[in-house]
Design a protein around this motif. Structure first.
Motif, mmCIF file in Angstrom:
data_model
loop_
_atom_site.group_PDB
_atom_site.id
_atom_site.type_symbol
_atom_site.label_atom_id
_atom_site.label_comp_id
_atom_site.label_asym_id
_atom_site.label_seq_id
_atom_site.Cartn_x
_atom_site.Cartn_y
_atom_site.Cartn_z
ATOM 1 N N ASN A 4 -11.206 -4.538 -12.883
ATOM 2 C CA ASN A 4 -11.366 -3.278 -11.883
ATOM 3 C C ASN A 4 -10.939 -3.512 -10.532
ATOM 4 O O ASN A 4 -11.066 -2.618 -9.694
ATOM 5 N N SER A 5 -10.591 -4.667 -10.079
ATOM 6 C CA SER A 5 -10.385 -5.021 -8.764
ATOM 7 C C SER A 5 -8.667 -5.120 -8.407
ATOM 8 O O SER A 5 -8.397 -5.344 -7.405
ATOM 9 N N ARG A 6 -8.038 -4.917 -9.599
ATOM 10 C CA ARG A 6 -6.580 -5.084 -9.530
ATOM 11 C C ARG A 6 -5.762 -3.712 -8.899
ATOM 12 O O ARG A 6 -5.774 -2.860 -9.628
ATOM 13 N N ARG A 7 -5.385 -4.031 -7.702
ATOM 14 C CA ARG A 7 -4.702 -2.898 -6.982
ATOM 15 C C ARG A 7 -3.435 -3.720 -6.449
ATOM 16 O O ARG A 7 -3.589 -4.801 -5.966
ATOM 17 N N ASN A 44 -4.723 -6.035 -3.779
ATOM 18 C CA ASN A 44 -5.219 -7.526 -4.157
ATOM 19 C C ASN A 44 -3.625 -8.248 -4.414
ATOM 20 O O ASN A 44 -3.616 -9.367 -4.396
#
Length: 453
Positions: A4-7, A44
């Motif tokens: 959920n933190s993959r940007r 990220n």
């Protein structure tokens, strides 16, 4: 890195080929579960898809990289990637200059991004710049437009222009098969795209590395044949192609463009210089007389065709008289658009080592004089549109005026008109009421949907 933190964020420098590569890499990243963010500082994974055609583009990359490298000292899970032509040219030297980098990858490796990132996430610092056979496009690009799409048809370049670093960084020519190209365009038609632009660094070279010749000795697969192969794809209403090379531009291609209704009357054919001695020093392989003949034949077949080009001023040894020959060519032809640049020495190119390099002051003066003439001639060429009804493919709302939509004519002129957002993706008829050097304004005379007044 949690799912959920993959940007991710991609910044693209340079040509249409780079933009197409970025769209494919974005598609790969989204297939890996990343979400796009406009803000690189919120990402990220930050990827710079770089250009090395001119020195200022390269320096801008280092400036951007420095900011993210500093950020990485506070954010350990930040992944930094440099792709494209600077990556290919610099290779491991980039790691010495920016040790915070995780992945350095040349343009030939764009389709391998997922595999390369898996190596990075396993704790490795990766450099991928070795020559490879480019894998067939199997990714779904994250396309920036919902109306128009880039389609790569040939990668690399076999030319050896003395000022150009592209063959060193993009590798040898590799044509995709007509079947693979057509399949991609069929899928685009199914998705609702209305226009495709066939892309190649030297698109007229398409097919000469593919097997097969005709009984007359002509390559079985040429750009002309490819246009005929994809012309009937359902849903696609416009076809464009770029970038052309005068050495290989044929009357057979001009005849096909005039004959095939979906092929737009727009040609991007760089001439670089209007002087034969400079063209020979550049190793371009044609004369200004041949270039003029090509434009004459296009305008004989398609009088209103839009014609754009590229030109370089201040090439090593260029005299004032030789520069004047470039001005004379521009004055005579009258381009709709001309991309101009002062010569910039590039590493690994012959011209960078020559004596007779011109001063920045001379180059800047010539560039300013050329740009002034380009604006005058483009404004003159625009007058042919006044009072005409043009077919415009509506691309988006005018970002500076919410009451207007914008799109392009078949000749590639940006056109503004009052209309509603429901018209996006439609081809509408617009009567031109105002003609500027590089854009047009008009009013809607025919559309399938009602528009706001």
């Amino acid at each position: 890195m949690t799912a959920n933190s993959r940007r991710y964020h991609i910044t693209t420098f340079g040509c249409q080929m780079n933009k197409a590569d970025s769209e494919r890499m974005a598609g790969i990243l989204e297939g890996m579960g990343f979400e796009f963010t406009e803000d690189p500082n919120d990402a990220n994974l930050v990827l710079y898809n770089t250009c090395t055609i001119r020195d200022n583009a390269e320096q801008k990359v280092y400036s951007y990289l420095g900011r993210q490298a500093r950020r990485k000292h506070e954010q350990a899970d930040l992944t930094l990637v440099v792709a494209g032509c600077v990556a290919q040219q610099e290779g491991e030297a980039l790691l010495r200059r920016v040790p915070e980098l995780d992945l350095v990858m040349g343009p030939q490796h764009a389709n391998r991004l997922a595999d390369l990132l898996e190596q990075v996430f396993a704790g490795n610092q990766v450099v991928a710049t070795e020559p490879i056979h480019i894998m067939e496009d199997i990714t779904k690009p994250r396309r920036d437009s919902q109306v128009s799409a880039w389609v790569n048809v040939i990668y690399g370049c076999n030319e050896r222009c003395t000022y150009c670093v592209v063959p060193n960084v993009r590798g040898v020519e590799q044509s995709r098969s007509p079947e693979a190209i057509r399949n991609e365009i069929v899928e685009l038609g199914r998705q609702g795209y209305k226009e495709v632009t066939l892309l190649g660094q030297n698109i007229d070279a398409y097919g000469r590395d593919l097997p097969g010749v005709t009984p007359e000795g002509r390559h079985l697969h040429t750009l002309t044949d490819l246009l005929r192969c994809v012309h009937d794809v359902p849903g696609i209403e416009r076809i464009r192609f770029a970038t052309s090379h005068p050495r290989y531009f044929t009357d057979r291609l001009i005849a096909a463009c005039a004959e095939l209704p979906k092929v737009c009357e727009h040609f991007h054919i760089p001439f670089q210089s209007g002087d034969n001695h400079i063209l020979k020093a550049m190793a371009r392989g044609y004369t200004h007389e041949k270039y003029r003949r090509i434009i004459h034949h296009i305008r004989q077949s398609m009088p209103h065709a839009g014609i754009s080009a590229d030109a370089i001023v201040g090439f090593p040894g260029e005299t004032e008289a030789q520069f004047q020959n470039t001005l004379d060519l521009v004055d005579e032809i009258g381009f709709d658009l001309l991309n101009t640049a002062a010569y910039s020495p590039r590493p690994g190119t012959p011209a960078a080592l020559w004596e007779q390099q011109l001063s920045d002051e001379v180059k800047a003066d010539r560039l300013q004089r050329l740009n002034h003439l380009v604006s005058i001639k483009a404004a003159e060429r625009s007058q042919r549109y006044l009072g005409r009804i043009e077919e415009v493919l509506v691309e988006e709302q005018n970002p500076k005026d919410a009451t207007q939509m914008m799109g392009r004519t078949r000749g590639n002129r940006i056109t503004f008109f009052a209309g509603a957002s429901e018209l996006k993706g439609q081809i509408v008829k617009v009567k031109i009421t105002e003609a500027r050097a590089f854009s047009l304004t008009g009013h809607l005379v025919e559309a399938k949907l009602p528009v706001s007044v």
